[in-house]
Design a protein around this motif. Structure first.
Motif, PDB file in Angstrom:
ATOM      1  N   GLY A  68      16.976  18.751   2.406  1.00 14.17           N
ATOM      2  CA  GLY A  68      16.415  17.467   2.798  1.00 14.17           C
ATOM      3  C   GLY A  68      16.274  16.468   1.670  1.00 14.17           C
ATOM      4  O   GLY A  68      16.379  16.793   0.476  1.00 14.17           O
ATOM      5  N   TYR A  69      16.028  15.221   2.069  1.00 12.40           N
ATOM      6  CA  TYR A  69      15.775  14.124   1.152  1.00 12.40           C
ATOM      7  C   TYR A  69      14.350  13.619   1.362  1.00 12.40           C
ATOM      8  O   TYR A  69      13.783  13.724   2.456  1.00 12.40           O
ATOM      9  N   LEU A  70      13.796  13.059   0.287  1.00 13.85           N
ATOM     10  CA  LEU A  70      12.436  12.536   0.334  1.00 13.85           C
ATOM     11  C   LEU A  70      12.448  11.063  -0.067  1.00 13.85           C
ATOM     12  O   LEU A  70      13.013  10.704  -1.105  1.00 13.85           O
ATOM     13  N   VAL A  71      11.826  10.222   0.737  1.00 13.33           N
ATOM     14  CA  VAL A  71      11.649   8.812   0.386  1.00 13.33           C
ATOM     15  C   VAL A  71      10.360   8.699  -0.423  1.00 13.33           C
ATOM     16  O   VAL A  71       9.295   9.120   0.035  1.00 13.33           O
ATOM     17  N   VAL A  72      10.461   8.161  -1.624  1.00 13.90           N
ATOM     18  CA  VAL A  72       9.298   8.115  -2.520  1.00 13.90           C
ATOM     19  C   VAL A  72       8.755   6.711  -2.728  1.00 13.90           C
ATOM     20  O   VAL A  72       7.638   6.537  -3.225  1.00 13.90           O
ATOM     21  N   ASP A  73       9.527   5.681  -2.350  1.00 17.58           N
ATOM     22  CA  ASP A  73       9.056   4.320  -2.581  1.00 17.58           C
ATOM     23  C   ASP A  73       9.879   3.354  -1.737  1.00 17.58           C
ATOM     24  O   ASP A  73      11.057   3.616  -1.440  1.00 17.58           O
ATOM     25  N   ILE A  74       9.255   2.233  -1.340  1.00 16.11           N
ATOM     26  CA  ILE A  74       9.943   1.168  -0.610  1.00 16.11           C
ATOM     27  C   ILE A  74       9.520  -0.157  -1.233  1.00 16.11           C
ATOM     28  O   ILE A  74       8.327  -0.386  -1.480  1.00 16.11           O
ATOM     29  N   ASN A  75      10.486  -1.027  -1.494  1.00 11.90           N
ATOM     30  CA  ASN A  75      10.207  -2.303  -2.146  1.00 11.90           C
ATOM     31  C   ASN A  75      10.740  -3.463  -1.320  1.00 11.90           C
ATOM     32  O   ASN A  75      11.836  -3.371  -0.737  1.00 11.90           O
TER      33      ASN A  75
ATOM     34  N   LEU B 164      -2.753   2.744  -5.869  1.00 14.00           N
ATOM     35  CA  LEU B 164      -2.554   2.607  -4.429  1.00 14.00           C
ATOM     36  C   LEU B 164      -1.813   1.319  -4.103  1.00 14.00           C
ATOM     37  O   LEU B 164      -0.934   1.298  -3.242  1.00 14.00           O
ATOM     38  N   LEU B 165      -2.172   0.235  -4.806  1.00 11.39           N
ATOM     39  CA  LEU B 165      -1.564  -1.060  -4.531  1.00 11.39           C
ATOM     40  C   LEU B 165      -0.226  -1.201  -5.243  1.00 11.39           C
ATOM     41  O   LEU B 165      -0.118  -0.930  -6.438  1.00 11.39           O
ATOM     42  N   ALA B 166       0.779  -1.612  -4.492  1.00 12.73           N
ATOM     43  CA  ALA B 166       2.108  -1.879  -5.043  1.00 12.73           C
ATOM     44  C   ALA B 166       2.406  -3.352  -4.812  1.00 12.73           C
ATOM     45  O   ALA B 166       3.267  -3.719  -4.015  1.00 12.73           O
ATOM     46  N   ASP B 167       1.669  -4.205  -5.500  1.00 19.64           N
ATOM     47  CA  ASP B 167       1.723  -5.644  -5.257  1.00 19.64           C
ATOM     48  C   ASP B 167       2.512  -6.414  -6.302  1.00 19.64           C
ATOM     49  O   ASP B 167       2.442  -7.643  -6.367  1.00 19.64           O
TER      50      ASP B 167
ATOM     51  N   ASN C 175       0.858  -1.181   0.000  1.00 16.15           N
ATOM     52  CA  ASN C 175       0.000   0.000   0.000  1.00 16.15           C
ATOM     53  C   ASN C 175       0.898   1.235   0.000  1.00 16.15           C
ATOM     54  O   ASN C 175       1.724   1.404   0.899  1.00 16.15           O
ATOM     55  N   ARG C 176       0.754   2.092  -1.007  1.00 15.96           N
ATOM     56  CA  ARG C 176       1.680   3.214  -1.160  1.00 15.96           C
ATOM     57  C   ARG C 176       1.484   4.311  -0.123  1.00 15.96           C
ATOM     58  O   ARG C 176       2.323   5.215  -0.036  1.00 15.96           O
ATOM     59  N   ILE C 177       0.416   4.237   0.638  1.00 13.06           N
ATOM     60  CA  ILE C 177       0.243   5.172   1.749  1.00 13.06           C
ATOM     61  C   ILE C 177       0.899   4.608   3.003  1.00 13.06           C
ATOM     62  O   ILE C 177       1.743   5.255   3.631  1.00 13.06           O
ATOM     63  N   SER C 178       0.560   3.375   3.362  1.00 16.09           N
ATOM     64  CA  SER C 178       1.091   2.780   4.587  1.00 16.09           C
ATOM     65  C   SER C 178       2.591   2.528   4.510  1.00 16.09           C
ATOM     66  O   SER C 178       3.284   2.561   5.531  1.00 16.09           O
ATOM     67  N   MET C 179       3.130   2.292   3.292  1.00 11.78           N
ATOM     68  CA  MET C 179       4.563   1.996   3.180  1.00 11.78           C
ATOM     69  C   MET C 179       5.430   3.163   3.636  1.00 11.78           C
ATOM     70  O   MET C 179       6.528   2.964   4.166  1.00 11.78           O
ATOM     71  N   LEU C 180       4.947   4.400   3.452  1.00 16.42           N
ATOM     72  CA  LEU C 180       5.768   5.571   3.772  1.00 16.42           C
ATOM     73  C   LEU C 180       5.474   6.150   5.154  1.00 16.42           C
ATOM     74  O   LEU C 180       6.174   7.062   5.605  1.00 16.42           O
ATOM     75  N   GLU C 181       4.447   5.636   5.819  1.00 18.09           N
ATOM     76  CA  GLU C 181       4.076   6.173   7.142  1.00 18.09           C
ATOM     77  C   GLU C 181       5.206   6.092   8.166  1.00 18.09           C
ATOM     78  O   GLU C 181       5.356   7.015   8.990  1.00 18.09           O
ATOM     79  N   PRO C 182       6.032   5.039   8.173  1.00 20.91           N
ATOM     80  CA  PRO C 182       7.096   4.976   9.189  1.00 20.91           C
ATOM     81  C   PRO C 182       8.134   6.084   9.072  1.00 20.91           C
ATOM     82  O   PRO C 182       8.849   6.351  10.042  1.00 20.91           O
ATOM     83  N   ILE C 183       8.244   6.728   7.905  1.00 22.65           N
ATOM     84  CA  ILE C 183       9.265   7.773   7.734  1.00 22.65           C
ATOM     85  C   ILE C 183       9.078   8.877   8.761  1.00 22.65           C
ATOM     86  O   ILE C 183      10.046   9.368   9.363  1.00 22.65           O
TER      87      ILE C 183
END
Length: 352
Positions: free
Chosen positions: A297-304, A156-159, A97-105
């Motif tokens: 600053g740096y921005l995290v845009v995706d996590i795989n 939204l889905l990154a499956d 989920n592309r929303i939940s994946m970045l929440e920990p940042i």
């Protein structure tokens, strides 16, 4: 001559359940041979059969999804609590989920690291709440989230499915409401100029490696005007952009004299990677990071999850060391439990 008991116990057996393409790329003969020399044996898993009837396995790596597979893993772990599963399905699911994946940042509390502004479009009714003013969009339901064109539209889905990679650059309101060929649920992510460079950070346990790759070119106001003329629909797919760049399209020339972002400091990369490893609860992943050209600053845009480690130089030794670390961790855990049991026995008055 058959193996002795001592020889057998030193072998660390890793079961792997991967898609065919992943197996072909990752489980290559030089890697298998190198790992075997370090007493690591790879065993293919048949996902259609119970794991408890295969093996034995000291560790399982996987990149398969679905309820039946998850149940198979859970049953195996319940009956083999000393084995290591890399990684737990519940932790991997967050990255789909592309929303939940970045929440920990936001939870890392590390200076100069953040994510781009994002807007979730859950369904077609959400489009009715979108309003545009002076090239800025916002919704009546999420008044605190404002984005400016251009935007990146992502499913939204990154499956790992084909549709998951269907991404586009949205140039204006017409592109968002009429030209976009992507159905909700989707994520609208703020496009940020970043020097046309993306930093891919690979994590395998304690190992961290940052590499620089080409990315989408910067978009100036002049380029926006050219693109809107060339693409009256107001949308460009990422494949169209890549083709235009390769073909030398003037609209994507950008500022060739501008200085490209330098590699981030290693200490900073390790700090972010370590924080994400703990927050995500994952052993194997990578994240994409860009340098915001308007700030430090740096921005995290995706996590795989479980990315292409085979693309890294000397990946055979990197991944072999990773599995040896897993083995060492298991041995230390076993020794700790034996000492705890010994201490209990030493203090048991019935043993006097």
């Amino acid at each position: 001559m058959p193996e002795s008991k001592a020889e057998k116990t030193c072998i660390f057996r890793v079961g792997y359940a991967l898609p065919t393409r992943k197996t072909d790329a990752f489980m290559v003969e030089p890697f298998i041979t190198y790992a075997k020399q370090r007493h690591i044996e790879f065993i293919p898993i048949d996902p259609t059969k119970p794991l408890t009837e295969q093996g034995p396995f000291d560790c399982i790596i996987h990149k398969l999804y679905g309820h039946e597979w998850n149940h198979n893993l859970e049953h195996f772990f319940n009956t083999n609590p000393n084995a290591t599963i890399i990684d737990r399905p519940s932790a991997i699911q967050r990255l789909h989920n592309r929303i939940s994946m970045l929440e920990p940042i936001a939870q890392l509390n590390i200076p100069n690291i953040n994510i781009p502004s994002q807007l979730l479009i859950q369904d077609f009714d959400s489009f009715k709440n979108i309003q545009t003013a002076d090239q800025t969009i916002y919704t009546t339901n999420q008044t605190l989230t404002r984005l400016t064109f251009p935007l990146i539209a992502k499913p939204l889905l990154a499956d790992g499915s084909t549709n998951a990679h269907n991404m586009s650059l949205v140039l204006n309101h017409a592109g968002l409401t009429k030209g976009l060929k992507l159905d909700p649920p989707m994520v609208l992510q703020q496009f940020v100029n970043h020097g046309g460079v993306i930093f891919k950070v690979y994590v395998a346990g304690e190992y961290v490696k940052c590499v620089k790759r080409s990315s989408l070119p910067d978009v100036s106001s002049e380029m926006m005007e050219k693109m809107e003329l060339e693409y009256p629909g107001g949308v460009m797919s990422f494949s169209q952009i890549s083709s235009a760049v390769i073909a030398g399209d003037d609209a994507w020339d950008g500022d060739k004299k501008s200085e490209k972002p330098k590699m981030p400091e290693p200490e900073f990369v390790v700090e972010v990677a370590s924080g994400l490893r703990e927050a995500l609860g994952l052993h194997l992943f990578n994240f994409d990071m860009i340098k915001d050209d308007k700030s430090d600053g740096y921005l995290v845009v995706d996590i795989n999850y479980f990315p292409g480690y085979e693309k890294l130089p000397l990946y055979e030794s990197v991944m072999t060391e990773f599995f040896l670390d897993v083995k060492k961790s298991q041995e230390e855990k076993k020794m700790m439990m034996e000492n705890e049991n010994k201490n209990v026995d030493d203090h048991d008055p019935t043993q006097a």
